[in-house]
Design an enzyme around this catalytic site. Structure first.
Site, mmCIF file in Angstrom:
data_model
loop_
_atom_site.group_PDB
_atom_site.id
_atom_site.type_symbol
_atom_site.label_atom_id
_atom_site.label_comp_id
_atom_site.label_asym_id
_atom_site.label_seq_id
_atom_site.Cartn_x
_atom_site.Cartn_y
_atom_site.Cartn_z
ATOM 1 N N ASP A 10 0.839 -1.288 0.028
ATOM 2 C CA ASP A 10 -0.014 -0.264 -0.167
ATOM 3 C C ASP A 10 1.051 1.266 0.184
ATOM 4 O O ASP A 10 1.097 2.334 0.986
ATOM 5 C CB ASP A 10 -1.018 0.029 1.477
ATOM 6 C CG ASP A 10 -1.907 -1.267 1.104
ATOM 7 O OD1 ASP A 10 -2.366 -1.557 -0.009
ATOM 8 O OD2 ASP A 10 -2.316 -1.645 2.163
ATOM 9 N N LYS A 32 0.479 -7.900 -3.069
ATOM 10 C CA LYS A 32 -0.714 -7.271 -3.361
ATOM 11 C C LYS A 32 -0.808 -5.959 -3.838
ATOM 12 O O LYS A 32 0.007 -5.034 -3.223
ATOM 13 C CB LYS A 32 -1.716 -7.473 -2.141
ATOM 14 C CG LYS A 32 -3.134 -6.948 -2.375
ATOM 15 C CD LYS A 32 -4.010 -7.218 -1.261
ATOM 16 C CE LYS A 32 -4.139 -6.118 -0.136
ATOM 17 N NZ LYS A 32 -4.663 -5.029 -0.746
ATOM 18 N N ASP A 59 -5.622 -6.126 -6.332
ATOM 19 C CA ASP A 59 -6.745 -6.054 -5.285
ATOM 20 C C ASP A 59 -7.590 -4.899 -5.809
ATOM 21 O O ASP A 59 -7.487 -3.764 -4.926
ATOM 22 C CB ASP A 59 -6.193 -6.194 -3.933
ATOM 23 C CG ASP A 59 -7.211 -5.751 -2.898
ATOM 24 O OD1 ASP A 59 -8.566 -5.854 -3.021
ATOM 25 O OD2 ASP A 59 -7.005 -5.307 -1.814
ATOM 26 N N LEU A 60 -8.562 -4.796 -6.664
ATOM 27 C CA LEU A 60 -9.058 -3.651 -7.034
ATOM 28 C C LEU A 60 -10.714 -3.712 -6.717
ATOM 29 O O LEU A 60 -11.254 -2.721 -7.072
ATOM 30 C CB LEU A 60 -8.994 -3.488 -8.638
ATOM 31 C CG LEU A 60 -7.735 -3.438 -8.911
ATOM 32 C CD1 LEU A 60 -7.440 -3.330 -10.565
ATOM 33 C CD2 LEU A 60 -6.910 -2.215 -8.310
ATOM 34 N N LYS A 61 -11.177 -4.871 -6.069
ATOM 35 C CA LYS A 61 -12.570 -4.972 -5.747
ATOM 36 C C LYS A 61 -13.572 -4.206 -6.631
ATOM 37 O O LYS A 61 -14.181 -3.399 -5.966
ATOM 38 C CB LYS A 61 -12.545 -4.212 -4.221
ATOM 39 C CG LYS A 61 -11.447 -4.690 -3.486
ATOM 40 C CD LYS A 61 -11.733 -4.141 -1.851
ATOM 41 C CE LYS A 61 -10.912 -4.658 -0.677
ATOM 42 N NZ LYS A 61 -9.673 -3.979 -0.779
ATOM 43 N N ASP A 64 -19.607 -3.159 -10.096
ATOM 44 C CA ASP A 64 -20.615 -2.463 -11.030
ATOM 45 C C ASP A 64 -21.477 -3.408 -11.622
ATOM 46 O O ASP A 64 -21.559 -4.420 -11.330
ATOM 47 C CB ASP A 64 -19.450 -1.623 -11.796
ATOM 48 C CG ASP A 64 -19.968 -0.426 -12.588
ATOM 49 O OD1 ASP A 64 -21.174 -0.436 -12.693
ATOM 50 O OD2 ASP A 64 -18.894 0.247 -12.602
ATOM 51 N N THR A 68 -20.093 -4.209 -17.369
ATOM 52 C CA THR A 68 -18.897 -3.393 -17.083
ATOM 53 C C THR A 68 -17.794 -4.067 -16.210
ATOM 54 O O THR A 68 -16.479 -3.957 -16.792
ATOM 55 C CB THR A 68 -19.300 -2.086 -16.361
ATOM 56 O OG1 THR A 68 -20.187 -1.391 -16.798
ATOM 57 C CG2 THR A 68 -18.043 -1.425 -15.877
ATOM 58 N N THR A 119 -12.976 -6.420 6.623
ATOM 59 C CA THR A 119 -12.629 -6.650 7.683
ATOM 60 C C THR A 119 -12.621 -5.405 8.493
ATOM 61 O O THR A 119 -12.463 -5.474 9.782
ATOM 62 C CB THR A 119 -11.064 -7.358 7.583
ATOM 63 O OG1 THR A 119 -10.082 -6.472 6.872
ATOM 64 C CG2 THR A 119 -11.130 -8.843 7.229
ATOM 65 N N GLN A 190 -8.290 -1.968 11.474
ATOM 66 C CA GLN A 190 -8.955 -3.285 11.318
ATOM 67 C C GLN A 190 -9.777 -3.688 12.516
ATOM 68 O O GLN A 190 -9.117 -3.264 13.631
ATOM 69 C CB GLN A 190 -7.739 -4.203 11.105
ATOM 70 C CG GLN A 190 -6.934 -3.982 9.940
ATOM 71 C CD GLN A 190 -7.912 -4.635 8.629
ATOM 72 O OE1 GLN A 190 -8.932 -4.488 8.718
ATOM 73 N NE2 GLN A 190 -7.070 -4.711 7.434
ATOM 74 N N ARG A 211 0.564 -3.143 6.779
ATOM 75 C CA ARG A 211 1.230 -2.296 7.758
ATOM 76 C C ARG A 211 2.069 -2.943 8.885
ATOM 77 O O ARG A 211 3.327 -2.575 9.099
ATOM 78 C CB ARG A 211 0.181 -1.311 8.605
ATOM 79 C CG ARG A 211 -0.157 -0.105 7.717
ATOM 80 C CD ARG A 211 -1.407 0.474 8.268
ATOM 81 N NE ARG A 211 -2.622 -0.349 8.068
ATOM 82 C CZ ARG A 211 -3.791 -0.149 8.478
ATOM 83 N NH1 ARG A 211 -4.216 1.006 8.865
ATOM 84 N NH2 ARG A 211 -4.729 -0.934 8.091
HETATM 85 O O1 C5P Z 1 -1.879 -2.678 6.858
HETATM 86 P P1 C5P Z 1 -3.092 -3.976 6.842
HETATM 87 O O2 C5P Z 1 -2.413 -5.016 7.066
HETATM 88 O O3 C5P Z 1 -4.358 -3.656 7.417
HETATM 89 O O4 C5P Z 1 -3.386 -4.045 5.218
HETATM 90 C C1 C5P Z 1 -4.516 -5.020 4.987
HETATM 91 C C2 C5P Z 1 -4.907 -4.894 3.464
HETATM 92 O O5 C5P Z 1 -5.903 -5.815 2.980
HETATM 93 C C3 C5P Z 1 -5.223 -3.532 2.831
HETATM 94 O O6 C5P Z 1 -4.589 -3.343 1.669
HETATM 95 C C4 C5P Z 1 -6.589 -3.686 2.769
HETATM 96 O O7 C5P Z 1 -7.176 -2.919 1.702
HETATM 97 C C5 C5P Z 1 -6.872 -5.149 2.351
HETATM 98 N N1 C5P Z 1 -8.011 -5.690 2.713
HETATM 99 C C6 C5P Z 1 -8.768 -5.666 3.886
HETATM 100 N N2 C5P Z 1 -10.101 -6.126 4.033
HETATM 101 C C7 C5P Z 1 -10.626 -6.753 3.139
HETATM 102 C C8 C5P Z 1 -9.920 -6.832 1.771
HETATM 103 C C9 C5P Z 1 -8.806 -6.360 1.492
HETATM 104 O O8 C5P Z 1 -8.258 -5.088 4.880
HETATM 105 N N3 C5P Z 1 -11.858 -7.472 3.395
#
Ligand code: C5P
Length: 232
Positions: A10, A32, A59-61, A64, A68, A119, A190, A211
Protein backbone atom coordinates in the site's frame (compact mmCIF):
# COMPACT_ATOMS: atom_id res chain seq x y z
CA UNK A 1 -2.92 -24.78 -3.37
CA UNK A 2 0.04 -23.17 -1.62
CA UNK A 3 -0.29 -21.44 1.71
CA UNK A 4 1.45 -18.10 1.48
CA UNK A 5 1.97 -14.69 3.03
CA UNK A 6 0.93 -11.85 0.70
CA UNK A 7 2.41 -8.42 1.42
CA UNK A 8 -0.02 -5.54 0.84
CA UNK A 9 2.13 -2.98 -1.00
CA UNK A 10 0.00 0.00 0.00
CA UNK A 11 2.32 2.68 -1.33
CA UNK A 12 1.48 5.62 -3.58
CA UNK A 13 4.48 5.54 -5.91
CA UNK A 14 6.61 3.11 -7.86
CA UNK A 15 9.72 4.56 -6.21
CA UNK A 16 8.52 3.79 -2.72
CA UNK A 17 7.35 0.33 -3.80
CA UNK A 18 10.64 -0.61 -5.39
CA UNK A 19 12.63 0.82 -2.47
CA UNK A 20 10.55 -1.50 -0.29
CA UNK A 21 10.86 -4.56 -2.53
CA UNK A 22 14.60 -4.02 -2.99
CA UNK A 23 15.04 -4.81 0.71
CA UNK A 24 14.05 -8.40 -0.04
CA UNK A 25 17.31 -9.52 -1.59
CA UNK A 26 17.02 -13.01 -3.04
CA UNK A 27 13.37 -13.37 -2.00
CA UNK A 28 10.30 -12.77 -4.13
CA UNK A 29 7.33 -12.41 -1.79
CA UNK A 30 3.78 -12.69 -3.13
CA UNK A 31 2.58 -9.07 -3.27
CA UNK A 32 -0.77 -7.35 -3.31
CA UNK A 33 -1.25 -4.28 -5.46
CA UNK A 34 -4.26 -2.33 -4.28
CA UNK A 35 -6.14 0.74 -5.44
CA UNK A 36 -3.65 3.26 -4.06
CA UNK A 37 -0.67 1.98 -6.02
CA UNK A 38 -2.66 1.02 -9.12
CA UNK A 39 -4.35 4.41 -9.35
CA UNK A 40 -0.99 6.13 -8.88
CA UNK A 41 1.05 4.12 -11.34
CA UNK A 42 -1.37 2.23 -13.58
CA UNK A 43 -0.84 -1.14 -15.26
CA UNK A 44 2.89 -0.44 -15.77
CA UNK A 45 3.57 -1.11 -12.08
CA UNK A 46 1.89 -4.51 -12.38
CA UNK A 47 4.04 -5.47 -15.38
CA UNK A 48 7.19 -4.22 -13.67
CA UNK A 49 6.61 -6.15 -10.45
CA UNK A 50 5.72 -9.26 -12.45
CA UNK A 51 8.93 -8.88 -14.43
CA UNK A 52 10.84 -8.90 -11.15
CA UNK A 53 9.42 -12.36 -10.52
CA UNK A 54 6.74 -11.75 -7.87
CA UNK A 55 3.32 -13.34 -7.78
CA UNK A 56 0.66 -10.64 -7.75
CA UNK A 57 -2.76 -10.29 -6.18
CA UNK A 58 -4.43 -7.33 -7.92
CA UNK A 59 -6.82 -6.05 -5.27
CA UNK A 60 -9.13 -3.65 -7.14
CA UNK A 61 -12.40 -4.92 -5.61
CA UNK A 62 -14.60 -4.44 -8.65
CA UNK A 63 -18.29 -3.70 -8.03
CA UNK A 64 -20.43 -2.45 -10.93
CA UNK A 65 -23.04 -3.72 -13.37
CA UNK A 66 -22.23 -7.18 -14.80
CA UNK A 67 -21.37 -5.94 -18.30
CA UNK A 68 -18.92 -3.33 -17.04
CA UNK A 69 -17.26 -5.82 -14.71
CA UNK A 70 -17.03 -8.43 -17.48
CA UNK A 71 -15.30 -6.02 -19.83
CA UNK A 72 -12.99 -4.69 -17.14
CA UNK A 73 -11.99 -8.22 -16.12
CA UNK A 74 -11.22 -8.97 -19.75
CA UNK A 75 -8.74 -6.09 -19.74
CA UNK A 76 -7.25 -7.24 -16.42
CA UNK A 77 -6.80 -10.78 -17.74
CA UNK A 78 -4.15 -9.37 -20.10
CA UNK A 79 -2.05 -8.36 -17.10
CA UNK A 80 -0.30 -11.50 -16.04
CA UNK A 81 -1.49 -11.49 -12.43
CA UNK A 82 -2.17 -14.49 -10.21
CA UNK A 83 -5.25 -13.32 -8.31
CA UNK A 84 -7.92 -10.62 -8.73
CA UNK A 85 -11.04 -9.78 -6.77
CA UNK A 86 -14.46 -8.15 -6.67
CA UNK A 87 -17.22 -7.48 -4.14
CA UNK A 88 -19.62 -10.37 -3.64
CA UNK A 89 -22.25 -7.69 -2.93
CA UNK A 90 -22.36 -7.13 -6.70
CA UNK A 91 -24.56 -10.27 -7.00
CA UNK A 92 -24.06 -13.73 -8.49
CA UNK A 93 -24.78 -12.38 -11.98
CA UNK A 94 -21.94 -9.88 -11.62
CA UNK A 95 -19.56 -12.56 -10.36
CA UNK A 96 -20.44 -14.89 -13.24
CA UNK A 97 -19.87 -12.07 -15.71
CA UNK A 98 -16.51 -11.35 -14.08
CA UNK A 99 -15.43 -14.95 -14.44
CA UNK A 100 -16.42 -14.95 -18.08
CA UNK A 101 -14.48 -11.76 -18.76
CA UNK A 102 -11.42 -12.97 -16.91
CA UNK A 103 -11.14 -16.31 -18.73
CA UNK A 104 -8.69 -16.10 -21.63
CA UNK A 105 -9.26 -17.78 -24.98
CA UNK A 106 -7.03 -20.70 -23.99
CA UNK A 107 -9.16 -21.29 -20.88
CA UNK A 108 -6.57 -20.00 -18.40
CA UNK A 109 -7.30 -17.21 -15.93
CA UNK A 110 -6.05 -15.69 -12.68
CA UNK A 111 -7.74 -16.86 -9.48
CA UNK A 112 -10.89 -14.88 -8.81
CA UNK A 113 -11.96 -14.24 -5.25
CA UNK A 114 -14.75 -12.22 -3.69
CA UNK A 115 -14.75 -9.77 -0.80
CA UNK A 116 -17.50 -10.79 1.62
CA UNK A 117 -17.54 -8.01 4.21
CA UNK A 118 -14.52 -5.79 4.66
CA UNK A 119 -12.50 -6.67 7.74
CA UNK A 120 -12.91 -3.06 8.87
CA UNK A 121 -16.69 -3.52 9.10
CA UNK A 122 -18.31 -4.64 12.32
CA UNK A 123 -21.76 -6.12 12.80
CA UNK A 124 -23.31 -2.97 14.25
CA UNK A 125 -22.31 -0.81 11.28
CA UNK A 126 -23.30 -3.48 8.82
CA UNK A 127 -26.78 -3.69 10.33
CA UNK A 128 -27.33 0.02 11.03
CA UNK A 129 -25.75 1.51 7.93
CA UNK A 130 -26.05 -1.22 5.33
CA UNK A 131 -29.45 -2.42 6.54
CA UNK A 132 -28.33 -6.05 6.54
CA UNK A 133 -30.50 -7.63 9.20
CA UNK A 134 -28.43 -10.75 9.75
CA UNK A 135 -25.39 -11.50 11.84
CA UNK A 136 -22.05 -10.66 10.32
CA UNK A 137 -21.15 -14.34 10.25
CA UNK A 138 -24.33 -15.39 8.46
CA UNK A 139 -23.77 -12.61 5.94
CA UNK A 140 -20.18 -13.61 5.26
CA UNK A 141 -21.16 -17.28 4.85
CA UNK A 142 -24.02 -16.42 2.53
CA UNK A 143 -21.80 -14.21 0.37
CA UNK A 144 -19.19 -16.99 0.29
CA UNK A 145 -21.82 -19.47 -0.90
CA UNK A 146 -22.89 -17.01 -3.59
CA UNK A 147 -19.28 -16.71 -4.74
CA UNK A 148 -19.03 -20.48 -4.89
CA UNK A 149 -22.28 -20.73 -6.83
CA UNK A 150 -20.90 -18.23 -9.35
CA UNK A 151 -17.83 -20.46 -9.82
CA UNK A 152 -15.27 -18.31 -8.03
CA UNK A 153 -12.18 -19.77 -6.39
CA UNK A 154 -12.63 -18.32 -2.93
CA UNK A 155 -13.21 -15.29 -0.76
CA UNK A 156 -11.46 -12.55 1.09
CA UNK A 157 -12.64 -12.72 4.69
CA UNK A 158 -11.45 -12.26 8.24
CA UNK A 159 -9.09 -15.01 9.41
CA UNK A 160 -11.63 -15.59 12.18
CA UNK A 161 -14.11 -16.76 9.54
CA UNK A 162 -11.81 -19.01 7.49
CA UNK A 163 -12.74 -22.27 9.21
CA UNK A 164 -16.48 -21.66 8.88
CA UNK A 165 -16.09 -20.70 5.21
CA UNK A 166 -14.29 -23.99 4.62
CA UNK A 167 -17.07 -25.79 6.47
CA UNK A 168 -19.72 -24.23 4.27
CA UNK A 169 -17.89 -24.12 0.91
CA UNK A 170 -15.34 -26.94 1.24
CA UNK A 171 -11.61 -26.97 1.98
CA UNK A 172 -10.72 -26.39 -1.66
CA UNK A 173 -12.47 -23.02 -1.56
CA UNK A 174 -9.69 -20.55 -0.91
CA UNK A 175 -9.70 -18.13 2.02
CA UNK A 176 -7.56 -15.01 1.68
CA UNK A 177 -7.44 -13.20 4.98
CA UNK A 178 -6.32 -9.65 5.76
CA UNK A 179 -6.74 -8.27 9.27
CA UNK A 180 -3.50 -9.83 10.48
CA UNK A 181 -1.62 -8.34 13.42
CA UNK A 182 1.24 -9.55 15.57
CA UNK A 183 0.22 -10.23 19.16
CA UNK A 184 2.37 -7.28 20.27
CA UNK A 185 1.42 -5.00 17.35
CA UNK A 186 -0.84 -2.06 16.49
CA UNK A 187 -4.44 -2.76 15.43
CA UNK A 188 -4.92 0.37 13.26
CA UNK A 189 -8.39 0.61 11.65
CA UNK A 190 -8.88 -3.16 11.38
CA UNK A 191 -11.57 -4.76 13.54
CA UNK A 192 -11.80 -8.50 12.90
CA UNK A 193 -8.15 -9.40 13.37
CA UNK A 194 -5.83 -12.17 14.52
CA UNK A 195 -2.16 -13.21 14.50
CA UNK A 196 -0.43 -15.17 11.71
CA UNK A 197 -0.09 -18.20 14.01
CA UNK A 198 -3.79 -18.22 14.87
CA UNK A 199 -4.71 -17.69 11.19
CA UNK A 200 -2.78 -20.87 10.45
CA UNK A 201 -4.70 -22.79 13.12
CA UNK A 202 -8.03 -21.54 11.80
CA UNK A 203 -7.05 -22.67 8.32
CA UNK A 204 -6.48 -19.51 6.23
CA UNK A 205 -4.96 -20.31 2.86
CA UNK A 206 -3.32 -16.93 2.30
CA UNK A 207 -2.76 -14.14 4.82
CA UNK A 208 -2.56 -10.56 3.55
CA UNK A 209 -0.30 -8.41 5.69
CA UNK A 210 0.21 -4.70 5.13
CA UNK A 211 1.27 -2.28 7.83
CA UNK A 212 2.76 -4.87 10.24
CA UNK A 213 5.37 -5.46 7.49
CA UNK A 214 5.50 -2.20 5.49
CA UNK A 215 5.72 0.05 8.57
CA UNK A 216 8.06 -2.21 10.53
CA UNK A 217 11.53 -0.97 11.43
CA UNK A 218 12.81 -4.12 9.71
CA UNK A 219 10.26 -5.19 7.04
CA UNK A 220 12.19 -8.28 5.97
CA UNK A 221 12.35 -9.54 9.56
CA UNK A 222 8.63 -8.81 9.98
CA UNK A 223 7.86 -10.72 6.76
CA UNK A 224 9.96 -13.65 7.94
CA UNK A 225 8.19 -13.62 11.29
CA UNK A 226 4.87 -13.88 9.42
CA UNK A 227 6.14 -16.75 7.27
CA UNK A 228 7.52 -18.52 10.31
CA UNK A 229 4.27 -18.18 12.28
CA UNK A 230 1.95 -18.93 9.36
CA UNK A 231 3.81 -21.58 7.39
CA UNK A 232 6.37 -22.74 9.95
O1 C5P B 1 -2.16 -2.74 6.69
P1 C5P B 1 -3.12 -3.90 6.78
O2 C5P B 1 -2.44 -5.18 7.20
O3 C5P B 1 -4.35 -3.59 7.57
O4 C5P B 1 -3.55 -4.13 5.25
C1 C5P B 1 -4.59 -5.00 4.87
C2 C5P B 1 -4.78 -4.92 3.40
O5 C5P B 1 -5.83 -5.79 3.03
C3 C5P B 1 -5.17 -3.53 2.88
O6 C5P B 1 -4.52 -3.38 1.63
C4 C5P B 1 -6.67 -3.62 2.69
O7 C5P B 1 -7.11 -2.82 1.61
C5 C5P B 1 -6.86 -5.09 2.35
N1 C5P B 1 -8.17 -5.65 2.63
C6 C5P B 1 -8.74 -5.65 3.90
N2 C5P B 1 -9.98 -6.20 4.11
C7 C5P B 1 -10.65 -6.76 3.10
C8 C5P B 1 -10.08 -6.78 1.82
C9 C5P B 1 -8.84 -6.21 1.62
O8 C5P B 1 -8.12 -5.18 4.83
N3 C5P B 1 -11.82 -7.35 3.33
Amino acid sequence: MGKDVIIACDFNSAEETFAFLDKFTGKKPFVKIGMELFYAEGPAIVREIKKRGHKIFLDLKLHDIPNTVMKSMKVLSNLDVDMVNLHAAGTIAMMEAALKGLTREDGTRPMLIAVTQLTSTDEERMQKELYINRSLEETVMHYAENAKTAGLDGVVCSPLEAEKVHGVCGNGFVTVTPGIRFADGDKGDQVRITTPARAKEIGSDYIVVGRPITQAADPVAAYERCVEEFIG
